[in-house]
Every structure is written in structure tokens, then in C-alpha cells.
Enzyme design. Structure first.
Site, PDB file in Angstrom:
ATOM      1  N   SER A   8      32.019  41.618 -30.803  1.00 17.54           N
ATOM      2  CA  SER A   8      31.208  40.480 -30.373  1.00 17.54           C
ATOM      3  C   SER A   8      30.499  40.805 -29.060  1.00 17.54           C
ATOM      4  O   SER A   8      31.147  40.984 -28.018  1.00 17.54           O
ATOM      5  CB  SER A   8      32.092  39.250 -30.171  1.00 17.54           C
ATOM      6  N   ASP A  35      27.128  35.802 -31.284  1.00 17.53           N
ATOM      7  CA  ASP A  35      27.586  34.425 -31.099  1.00 17.53           C
ATOM      8  C   ASP A  35      26.492  33.543 -30.508  1.00 17.53           C
ATOM      9  O   ASP A  35      26.133  33.703 -29.340  1.00 17.53           O
ATOM     10  CB  ASP A  35      28.772  34.408 -30.122  1.00 17.53           C
ATOM     11  N   MET A  37      25.475  29.885 -29.215  1.00 22.12           N
ATOM     12  CA  MET A  37      26.077  28.616 -28.762  1.00 22.12           C
ATOM     13  C   MET A  37      24.985  27.698 -28.228  1.00 22.12           C
ATOM     14  O   MET A  37      24.111  28.156 -27.489  1.00 22.12           O
ATOM     15  CB  MET A  37      27.090  28.899 -27.647  1.00 22.12           C
ATOM     16  N   HIS A  66      27.093  34.344 -35.866  1.00 24.32           N
ATOM     17  CA  HIS A  66      28.012  33.204 -35.853  1.00 24.32           C
ATOM     18  C   HIS A  66      27.346  32.058 -35.105  1.00 24.32           C
ATOM     19  O   HIS A  66      27.235  32.086 -33.885  1.00 24.32           O
ATOM     20  CB  HIS A  66      29.323  33.660 -35.171  1.00 24.32           C
ATOM     21  N   MET A  68      27.280  28.645 -33.587  1.00 24.61           N
ATOM     22  CA  MET A  68      28.068  27.509 -33.101  1.00 24.61           C
ATOM     23  C   MET A  68      27.070  26.470 -32.631  1.00 24.61           C
ATOM     24  O   MET A  68      26.930  26.199 -31.433  1.00 24.61           O
ATOM     25  CB  MET A  68      29.003  27.971 -31.966  1.00 24.61           C
ATOM     26  N   MET A 137      38.569  30.498 -37.324  1.00 26.49           N
ATOM     27  CA  MET A 137      38.568  30.633 -35.860  1.00 26.49           C
ATOM     28  C   MET A 137      40.014  30.646 -35.356  1.00 26.49           C
ATOM     29  O   MET A 137      40.786  29.749 -35.659  1.00 26.49           O
ATOM     30  CB  MET A 137      37.836  29.454 -35.202  1.00 26.49           C
TER      31      MET A 137
HETATM   32  C1  DX5 Z   1      34.236  32.439 -29.374  1.00 26.86           C
HETATM   33  C2  DX5 Z   1      33.354  33.404 -30.104  1.00 26.86           C
HETATM   34  C3  DX5 Z   1      33.954  34.745 -30.264  1.00 26.86           C
HETATM   35  C4  DX5 Z   1      34.202  35.479 -28.975  1.00 26.86           C
HETATM   36  C5  DX5 Z   1      35.476  36.233 -29.178  1.00 26.86           C
HETATM   37  O1  DX5 Z   1      33.707  31.182 -29.470  1.00 26.86           O
HETATM   38  O2  DX5 Z   1      33.060  32.938 -31.405  1.00 26.86           O
HETATM   39  O3  DX5 Z   1      33.236  35.565 -31.168  1.00 26.86           O
HETATM   40  O4  DX5 Z   1      33.204  36.377 -28.600  1.00 26.86           O
HETATM   41  O5  DX5 Z   1      35.872  36.757 -27.975  1.00 26.86           O
HETATM   42  P1  DX5 Z   1      37.317  37.381 -27.764  1.00 26.86           P
HETATM   43  O6  DX5 Z   1      37.447  38.497 -28.762  1.00 26.86           O
HETATM   44  O7  DX5 Z   1      37.279  37.814 -26.358  1.00 26.86           O
HETATM   45  O8  DX5 Z   1      38.314  36.294 -28.055  1.00 26.86           O
HETATM   46 ZN    ZN Z   2      32.181  34.405 -32.891  1.00 27.68          ZN
END
Ligand code: DX5
Ligand code: ZN
Length: 224
Positions: A8, A35, A37, A66, A68, A137
Site C-alpha cells: 500500500s 488507498d 480516502m 481501494h 474509501m 478489513m
Molecule cells: C487503511 C488502508 C490500508 C493501509 C494499510 O485504511 O486501507 O491499505 O494502507 O496500512 P498498514 O499495512 O500499515 O496497516
Molecule cells: Zn487499503
């Protein structure tokens, strides 16, 4: 089982993003996790289309996106045209899950459905046949560097069982995201995850550099 690492880039060095991505590629990471957001579905705002376009130009890795974001149906086509390969959205973020899957498929991309820690696996099962990926998740979405929630094991097992029993193990990947590191990766694999997202464990520098971290997981996955 075939396992894949999806680093990620949320935890990457944004001023040298191309270098970090190149290291994951050289070390053999087949996927790259992106990711997005929106500051609404989750508290933080990360990055979006312009960065995705730039990343697309720099790598041929599978871009595992991904989202969000609330009402993802508003942006799916755009993410597809910016170069996402897999587009995963949250079950909790829309009233139109099937429509979202259809939009993604119509754009020629793979569709993923994500569920938050408080959402049961059962809620995702009606869509299983239509999916290419189910994302469980293992932290509350919104931040990197959180601790793996232990109850994720049970959810992964339940999801693995449902995928296998439906005869979909070749088609639907089971992804886990959040808190994956050298201590937790084994339990997530054992519980049935085949696509493992790791942000801070790859880019955070706590357990070696980017290249050697990716190599560590790849070696582990090859041994099964
Ligand atoms: C969290 C993200 C993850 C994040 C994971 O909301 O969806 O993809 O980057 O990070 P680590 O591996 O540090 O938990
Ligand atoms: Zn993610």
C-alpha cells in the site's frame, strides 16, 4: 494456494514515489495497493485521480485500488479511465452495490467489495458470484499503521469457506488489509487470505528497507 502481496503506497515516500514503486516492482510485488480516502466515509483525505494516472505511467503492476469513499458510483468510471485494474469499494458506502459492480465490469475492470470490521461476511455473500475480489478489513479504514484486529481471522475463515463452497476459489480473491506485518501475515494466510496488503510493513522502514521487505513476503508466499 497462490499468495500475492499488494504493497500500500499510503505509507510510501511521496516525494520519491516512483523510486519506492520501482523497488516493490524489482522485488517482485505483483500488485500495488492504492488507498483513496474522501474525508467523509473515512476521516482522512489521501490522494485521487491525478496521482493514480501518474502511478499508472510508472508501473505495469496490477493497480489494486481501494476506494474509501461515500457513493463510489459517482467516480467508478473515472478511476477506471485513470488506469485502475481492480476497483474495490465499500459495502457500507453505497445503496447500489450491484450497480457499482456492473459499472466496474462495463469499464473492463475487476470488481472488489470491501467490508469494515463491524460488517459481517454474510452481508457480502449475495454478491460473491459477481465479484473478482472480497476485501476483509482487518483494521478500521482510514489510517495506516494500526494493529491487526484478531477477530479478522474468523471473518477470513468464514469468507474462505463461502468462496470455496461456491466453487469460486479460482475467480474470487480474498484480500486482507490492515496491520499485516511479519508477526501477523501467517495467521491471515492460515485463515484463508490470498492477497495481502501491507503498507507500513513495506514502506515504514521498521523491518528493513522496501526491497528487502517485499522480498521477505514473496519468499514466504512461495514457500506457502
Ligand atoms: C487503511 C488502508 C490500508 C493501509 C494499510 O485504511 O486501507 O491499505 O494502507 O496500512 P498498514 O499495512 O500499515 O496497516
Ligand atoms: Zn487499503
Amino acid at each position: 494456494m497462490e499468495y500475492r502481496l499488494s504493497p500500500s503506497i499510503l505509507s510510501a515516500d511521496f516525494l520519491h514515489l516512483a523510486d519506492d514503486i520501482e523497488k516493490t516492482k524489482e522485488a517482485g510485488a505483483p500488485y500495488l495497493h492504492f488507498d483513496v480516502m474522501d474525508g467523509d466515509f473515512v476521516p482522512q483525505i489521501s490522494f485521487g485521480m491525478p496521482i493514480l494516472k501518474a502511478v499508472r505511467k510508472t508501473t505495469d503492476q496490477v493497480l489494486d485500488t481501494h476506494l474509501m469513499i461515500r457513493e463510489p458510483e459517482r467516480y467508478l468510471k473515472e478511476f477506471a479511465s485513470c488506469g485502475a485494474d481492480i476497483i474495490t469499494f465499500h459495502l457500507e458506502a453505497t445503496f447500489h452495490v450491484k450497480d457499482c459492480i456492473d459499472i466496474i465490469h462495463d469499464a473492463g475492470k475487476k470488481a472488489g467489495l470491501a467490508i469494515n470490521p463491524e460488517t459481517g461476511v454474510a452481508a457480502a455473500l449475495p454478491y460473491l458470484q459477481d465479484l473478482d475480489l472480497l476485501l476483509v478489513m482487518s483494521v478500521h479504514p482510514g489510517f495506516g499503521g494500526q494493529k491487526y484486529l484478531p477477530e479478522s481471522d474468523r471473518k477470513l475463515k468464514e469468507a474462505r469457506k463461502a468462496i470455496d463452497e461456491a466453487g469460486l476459489s479460482e475467480k474470487v480473491e480474498l484480500e486482507v488489509d490492515g496491520g499485516i506485518n511479519r508477526e501477523t501475515v501467517g495467521r491471515a494466510m492460515e485463515a484463508g487470505a490470498t492477497c495481502l496488503v501491507a503498507g507500513s510493513a513495506v514502506f515504514g522502514g521498521k523491518q528493513g528497507d522496501v526491497y528487502s521487505s517485499v522480498r521477505y513476503y514473496n519468499d514466504l508466499f512461495t514457500r506457502g
